[in-house]
Design an enzyme around this catalytic site. Structure first.
Site, mmCIF file in Angstrom:
data_model
loop_
_atom_site.group_PDB
_atom_site.id
_atom_site.type_symbol
_atom_site.label_atom_id
_atom_site.label_comp_id
_atom_site.label_asym_id
_atom_site.label_seq_id
_atom_site.Cartn_x
_atom_site.Cartn_y
_atom_site.Cartn_z
ATOM 1 N N HIS A 168 2.415 1.684 7.219
ATOM 2 C CA HIS A 168 3.029 2.646 7.886
ATOM 3 C C HIS A 168 2.343 3.958 7.532
ATOM 4 O O HIS A 168 2.930 4.923 7.933
ATOM 5 C CB HIS A 168 4.448 2.714 7.242
ATOM 6 N N SER A 193 2.907 5.444 -1.231
ATOM 7 C CA SER A 193 2.932 4.540 -0.255
ATOM 8 C C SER A 193 1.448 4.226 -0.250
ATOM 9 O O SER A 193 0.457 5.099 -0.156
ATOM 10 C CB SER A 193 3.529 5.005 0.903
ATOM 11 N N ASP A 211 3.042 -4.857 5.741
ATOM 12 C CA ASP A 211 3.050 -3.563 5.623
ATOM 13 C C ASP A 211 1.584 -3.188 5.204
ATOM 14 O O ASP A 211 1.460 -2.758 4.013
ATOM 15 C CB ASP A 211 3.996 -2.840 4.752
#
Length: 574
Positions: free
Chosen positions: A195, A314, A231
């Site tokens: 992402h 992230s 992801d």
């Protein structure tokens, strides 16, 4: 070992730990290797030597030992011979996979947004679904599916700019660098979250304000996934002055050098390095191969942990010791102790998808030095069901990653800091505690000196007795759990009865208390047209005129079809 830092060379910033200017190693700085000492195989070494088989149904780590679910006595014998502990279960891996497929089919059709995650829990030999509120669509799948109520929301994380080792996808807020890798032609890359790399051919920068370009994110448009598959994404490091390094930034603790990759096992201690303070956090793996609902996307195959994380982490690096295990995907931006707080994408899947090779280095001598023993263990407070502890920090040549707290000889809890609260204890009872420190290599200190603390009597002036044995709550059956009170005199009125567990439909349940005299007290009566989940902990006040001593029995009758649950603990304060 060298500490990581950010360096300026020719005006180009270097991302410390994973993007660094390469230089020749000084052999004189390295200690000469010493012969390895004989040691017992670790749980991971045992697991690697134990192949998957139809009569094995999952594995996990508990109290430092590898536990393996088995369905036959022959499998149990193989597991013992390998050095692990067998646990006989009723459902095979194939049966669990079939149940999971049914849950996944229902989850794909769900539009309520109440499902948070679902996957197989090998320790309970069930498919565990975490849901916000009651979820009746899972009725009919039997007691092989357990619904656990939750009130949190998982989110894929982004964040504000903080000092450290961020990278910037274009003009967006920063993400974290994952792991360095090379392709078959020797080109340089690093792995990160999908992402963070969703835009094709996006410039990647090592400094905010679109300065110090280091390469290109998702080059060609086929190097990023943020869907059911996973992801994960790739950033190509192409700009002059930038290279990649296997040294991981541990943010103030001595650096770790990557030696390889591994798959995480439930019960593993893992740590992650990311951009947001406190940057380097450790915790325990709670589940693997989970489907996670982020609200905007559902992703399969992820791993959940108790470690805290924040926006901006992230894509960052998750490690088990000096081995790469995952890329940070998301979590709760507020941290709850011992809950599912952070989520990662297994790194081996990303390496295999894009045919990349993890860049590893020479870690020097293997770390076989244990942390020093925690000092001055002390009790800082008690209640009728808990004891709070504190101790002086241990030290270690590579850094302490956490502490294990033991009650007697059993592991009570694991924490990252120098304090802990042990819960679920009986009132007016003496408990003895010790603490051990551990480092990233898995070395453990000697146990601390023991401390003994007594829990307080029940808050009403009486005493609290509990039964923490798990009992399934099944359709049209009655669950019975008893406690033996040794309190003297009359019981205080009203009694306080606390019921802990889970069930998908509270309205299906009759819950009653039977006193030593045989008198019944109804706590909850069956009835209602709309199902609500049984709260994870619910306390009832019961007016009663009874003697305190004797056997008190809790009875839970399930009077409806298609729902299941578990009584995990109950207590009575007299």
């Amino acid at each position: 070992m060298k500490r990581c830092r950010t360096t300026m060379i020719g005006g180009t910033a270097v991302i410390a730990g994973l993007l660094a200017i390469a230089g020749p190693a000084n052999a004189a700085d390295r200690a000469q290797p010493t012969p390895a000492q004989p040691h017992h195989p670790t749980p991971h070494q045992i697991s690697e030597q134990l192949p998957e088989a139809p009569d094995l149904a999952g594995r996990w780590i508990a109290d430092g030992n590898l536990q393996v679910a088995v369905t036959t006595t022959q499998a149990a014998q193989r597991v013992r011979q390998a050095g692990a502990t067998p646990k006989l279960v009723t459902r095979s891996q194939q049966q669990l996979n079939t149940l999971l497929a049914k849950v996944d089919k229902l989850a794909r059709a769900d539009r309520s947004g109440r499902l948070q995650s679902w996957g197989i829990d090998p320790a309970s030999n069930k498919v565990v679904v975490k849901a916000r509120g009651a979820y009746g669509a899972l009725r009919g799948l039997g007691d092989g599916v357990r619904v656990v109520p939750t009130s949190t929301d998982f989110r894929q994380q982004a964040g504000d700019v903080n000092p450290g080792d961020p990278w910037w996808p274009g003009s967006e807020t920063y993400c974290s660098v994952g792991f360095p890798a090379t392709d078959a032609q020797g080109n340089k890359h690093f792995l990160t979250a999908g992402h963070c790399t969703n835009d094709a051919n996006q410039p990647a920068y090592g400094e905010s304000g679109q300065r110090n370009r280091l390469g290109t994110s998702n080059a060609g448009g086929a190097r990023s996934v943020n869907a059911r598959e996973g992801d994960m994404g790739v950033v190509a490091v192409t700009e002059t002055g930038w290279t990649i390094s296997p040294a991981v930034n541990t943010w103030g603790q001595p650096a770790l050098t990557l030696t390889g990759s591994a798959e995480a096992i439930v019960g593993d201690t893992v740590c992650h390095s990311g951009n947001t303070a406190p940057n380097f956090e450790c915790g325990r793996v709670t589940a693997v191969n989970q489907s996670i609902n982020y609200g905007t996307v559902v992703i399969d195959g992820l791993t959940t942990t108790t470690a805290c994380s924040q926006g901006g982490d992230s894509g960052g690096a998750w490690l088990r010791g000096d081995r790469a295990v995952g890329l940070h995907s998301g979590g709760n931006s507020t941290c709850t102790p011992n809950e599912d707080n952070s989520i990662f994408q297994p790194v081996n899947e990303a390496l295999a998808k894009w045919n990349l090779t993890l860049l590893t280095g020479d870690p020097g001598d293997p770390d076989e030095e244990a942390p020093t023993t925690p000092g001055n263990l002390r009790s800082t407070g008690t209640t009728s069901s808990s004891v709070s502890l504190a101790w002086d920090a241990s030290t270690d040549n590579t850094g302490v990653t956490g502490y294990d707290v033991y009650t007697g000889g059993s592991l009570a809890t694991s924490v990252a800091g120098t304090s802990a609260t042990v819960t679920g204890l009986s009132a007016d009872t003496a408990y003895t505690f010790t603490v051990q420190a551990k480092d990233a290599a898995g070395n453990k200190s000697q146990p601390s000196s023991a401390v003994t603390a007594r829990t307080q009597p029940g808050s009403t002036g009486g005493r609290t007795f509990s039964n923490g044995t798990d009992y399934p709550i099944r359709d049209f059956q009655t669950t019975v759990s008893a406690v033996r009170s040794t309190a003297s005199g009359r019981a205080t009125s009203p009694l306080q009865v606390t019921v802990e567990g889970n069930h998908t439909c509270l309205e299906d349940l009759n819950i009653s208390l039977v006193s030593p005299s045989g008198r019944w007290y109804y706590l909850q009566r069956y009835g209602g047209s709309t199902c609500h989940a049984l709260p994870s902990s619910k306390t009832y006040s019961v007016p009663a005129t009874e003697n305190a001593a004797g056997t008190w029995t809790l009875r839970i009758g399930d009077n409806g079809p298609g729902d299941s649950g578990t009584l995990t603990n109950w207590s009575i304060t007299l």
